[in-house]
Design a protein around this motif. Structure first.
Motif, PDB file in Angstrom:
ATOM      1  N   ARG A   1      -9.495   2.806   8.510  1.00 32.47           N
ATOM      2  CA  ARG A   1      -9.394   1.762   7.491  1.00 32.47           C
ATOM      3  C   ARG A   1      -8.173   0.884   7.752  1.00 32.47           C
ATOM      4  NH1 ARG A   1     -10.806   1.220   1.998  1.00 32.47           N
ATOM      5  NH2 ARG A   1     -12.622   2.483   2.546  1.00 32.47           N
TER       6      ARG A   1
ATOM      7  N   ASP B   1      -7.081   2.662  -6.645  1.00 38.58           N
ATOM      8  CA  ASP B   1      -8.491   2.506  -6.991  1.00 38.58           C
ATOM      9  C   ASP B   1      -8.651   1.855  -8.359  1.00 38.58           C
ATOM     10  OD1 ASP B   1      -7.552   4.562  -8.518  1.00 38.58           O
ATOM     11  OD2 ASP B   1      -9.233   5.920  -8.146  1.00 38.58           O
TER      12      ASP B   1
ATOM     13  N   THR C   1      -8.117  -2.593   1.009  1.00 40.87           N
ATOM     14  CA  THR C   1      -6.793  -2.066   0.661  1.00 40.87           C
ATOM     15  C   THR C   1      -6.863  -0.936  -0.366  1.00 40.87           C
ATOM     16  OG1 THR C   1      -6.363  -3.612  -1.170  1.00 40.87           O
ATOM     17  CG2 THR C   1      -5.807  -4.341   1.071  1.00 40.87           C
ATOM     18  N   ARG C   2      -8.056  -0.608  -0.823  1.00 40.93           N
ATOM     19  CA  ARG C   2      -8.201   0.522  -1.723  1.00 40.93           C
ATOM     20  C   ARG C   2      -8.332   1.783  -0.860  1.00 40.93           C
ATOM     21  NH1 ARG C   2     -11.573  -1.448  -6.987  1.00 40.93           N
ATOM     22  NH2 ARG C   2     -10.815  -3.605  -7.033  1.00 40.93           N
ATOM     23  N   PRO C   3      -7.483   2.756  -1.083  1.00 42.29           N
ATOM     24  CA  PRO C   3      -7.482   3.948  -0.215  1.00 42.29           C
ATOM     25  C   PRO C   3      -8.751   4.771  -0.364  1.00 42.29           C
ATOM     26  CG  PRO C   3      -6.084   4.297  -2.120  1.00 42.29           C
ATOM     27  CD  PRO C   3      -6.503   2.865  -2.171  1.00 42.29           C
ATOM     28  N   ASN C   4      -8.946   5.648   0.616  1.00 46.65           N
ATOM     29  CA  ASN C   4     -10.111   6.532   0.601  1.00 46.65           C
ATOM     30  C   ASN C   4      -9.855   7.719  -0.318  1.00 46.65           C
ATOM     31  OD1 ASN C   4     -11.598   5.053   2.544  1.00 46.65           O
ATOM     32  ND2 ASN C   4     -10.346   5.945   4.176  1.00 46.65           N
TER      33      ASN C   4
ATOM     34  N   ILE D   1       0.838  -1.199   0.000  1.00 47.33           N
ATOM     35  CA  ILE D   1       0.000   0.000   0.000  1.00 47.33           C
ATOM     36  C   ILE D   1       0.876   1.252   0.000  1.00 47.33           C
ATOM     37  CG2 ILE D   1      -1.649   1.362   1.352  1.00 47.33           C
ATOM     38  CD1 ILE D   1      -2.847  -1.320   2.315  1.00 47.33           C
TER      39      ILE D   1
ATOM     40  N   GLY E   1      -3.577  -0.644  -2.758  1.00 42.27           N
ATOM     41  CA  GLY E   1      -3.215   0.751  -2.563  1.00 42.27           C
ATOM     42  C   GLY E   1      -3.702   1.670  -3.651  1.00 42.27           C
TER      43      GLY E   1
ATOM     44  N   CYS F   1      -4.663   5.453   3.809  1.00 44.31           N
ATOM     45  CA  CYS F   1      -6.029   4.931   3.941  1.00 44.31           C
ATOM     46  C   CYS F   1      -6.782   5.500   5.133  1.00 44.31           C
ATOM     47  CB  CYS F   1      -5.996   3.406   4.059  1.00 44.31           C
ATOM     48  SG  CYS F   1      -5.429   2.554   2.589  1.00 44.31           S
TER      49      CYS F   1
END
Length: 446
Positions: free
Chosen positions: A416, A67, A440-443, A40, A65, A412
């Motif tokens: 999260r 989208d 694991t997909r960041p905000n 990430i 890490g 994240c």
């Protein structure tokens, strides 16, 4: 001679979650958490962006890490590259490289795609790590000494075995997967300090996943690809010990001996870093006239770079990392920023570091002598080859969780990041790995 490839393939099919010792499961969870953290954190590194921009699209598998998404095989390559960019991922003394990074990206993508459970992921991971460790025992130490990057060149077998176990391939199919992996086994130490080091690990994850996928569809590879006359072992080493690989499952458990990094540089620099940090506690950052390091011959050509000018070069420089440890008391990720690497005072101090290779010195035990300006000489050796005992695995988990938060919170968010830690801690209860990868997909703006 009994077929080594067939023996290892048969062994890979025998790993079952309910038969794994609790301490092996705990270490496997630690490996997964640590790899997720460093991957990430590397999402915006130049090499990762370049590979992601080139290969993403056309699938739904998570690019950790990011989208973005990709096909399972492309995700294995992209995530495999990302997980090794910071050179902050785990290592293994017997394997002679980084055990998790070629395996986990391969099976994480396949597990997400197929809806596999956390138990299935852990079981496959252990099967892969045990297999690659046994194969390295065949070719070590000459394989690495010849210039091969074990993490990639042997790690491809770990990826193939793990993917085969995740897909429940039978022994014959698994043997073909290992045979197909053997023709893709590559990776050179000449790539150290460049994008090549991480790119070839991504290649290993991709090729291992591809080998198992094709074997599951009936593809035929050299069923004796590891041991045959023109196979992997005999073309990639000067001496072979085939008996070392042909041990019963769990005798020993190689997974329990994984070592984790708490400095963001080549593991060959960690003994000297730890020694210098200890000496610094007593002397402070006193002015030095010189630092002498007695190193193993294995260090030469790996982390003996001098006159470094880039962060990647700095991570493979005993001189520069020694200067960091003494002057800054740290060798964390931020200590390898371009502005730090170019700092004149650090470069001057690095110029005062000398290295001398001693034939019988252990790779994980550097003899450090610091000569202070007042004439005093300080000496220390720290052994970095020892894995944490079973009774200290919870403390190790806590230390790795803190490392994870330091890397992931800024990307994240702390909430999260905490969810990821909790999910990996309870991975054996997770019904679908996709629930982990989604975290694991960041905000990005929510």
């Amino acid at each position: 001679m009994e077929s080594v490839t067939a023996f290892l393939a048969q062994s890979a099919t025998q790993y079952e979650f309910d038969s794994l010792p609790p301490h092996v499961i705990r270490v496997a969870q630690s490996c997964i958490l640590d790899w997720l953290g460093v991957t990430i954190a590397a999402a915006d590194e130049s090499v990762v962006v370049a590979v992601r921009d080139t290969l993403s699209g056309g699938g739904d598998c998570t690019l950790v890490g990011s989208d973005r998404a990709a096909t399972p095989l492309a995700a294995a390559r992209i995530n495999g590259t990302a997980g090794h960019v910071l050179d902050y991922d785990d290592v293994h003394a017997e394997f002679g490289g980084h055990p998790t990074v070629p395996i986990l990206p391969a099976i994480l993508a396949l597990a997400e795609s197929d809806g596999s459970s956390g138990r299935e992921l852990i079981t496959a991971f252990v099967a892969g790590l045990e297999t690659e460790s046994r194969i390295n025992a065949i070719v070590a130490p000459s394989h690495y000494a010849m210039g091969f990057h074990t993490t990639a060149s042997v790690g491809v077998f770990g990826a193939a075995a793990a993917a085969a176990r995740l897909m429940s391939l039978d022994p014959d199919q698994t043997a073909h997967a290992l045979g197909l992996a053997s023709i893709s086994a590559s990776g050179l130490k000449s790539g150290f300090g460049t994008w090549g080091k991480s790119l070839q690990v991504g290649h290993a994850a991709h090729e291992g996943a591809l080998a198992a996928t094709l074997a599951g569809k009936g593809a035929v590879g050299p069923a004796d690809g590891i041991e045959c006359d023109q196979g992997f072992a005999r073309t990639h080493s000067t001496e072979q010990d085939f008996a070392a690989a042909m041990q019963p499952v769990g005798k020993p458990w190689h997974t329990k001996d994984v070592l984790f990094k708490y400095h963001a540089s080549c593991y060959g620099t960690h003994s000297s870093i730890e020694s210098l940090l200890r000496l610094r506690e007593h002397a402070g950052a006193a002015e030095v006239s010189g630092i002498d390091l007695a190193i193993s011959p294995r260090h030469v050509g790996m982390c003996t770079q001098v006159d470094v000018s880039t962060p990647l070069q700095a991570k493979f420089s005993l001189a520069f990392t020694s200067a960091l440890a003494w002057a800054r008391g740290s060798a964390a990720r931020e200590d390898f920023a371009p502005a730090v690497v170019s700092d004149g005072a650090l470069q001057t101090l690095a110029g005062k570091v000398t290295t001398t290779a001693e034939d019988n010195r252990d790779f994980h035990l550097t003899d450090v002598r610091v000569h202070l300006a007042d004439g005093t000489t300080l000496r220390e050796e720290v052994d970095m080859s020892l894995a944490v005992p079973e009774g200290q695995l919870d403390a190790q988990w806590d230390k790795l969780a803190a490392k994870f938060h330091s890397l992931v919170d800024p990307i994240c968010g702390i909430e999260r990041a905490g969810q990821i830690v909790d999910t990996v801690a309870k991975l054996a209860d997770l019904d679908n790995v996709a629930k982990l990868t989604a975290l694991t997909r960041p905000n990005f703006g929510g």
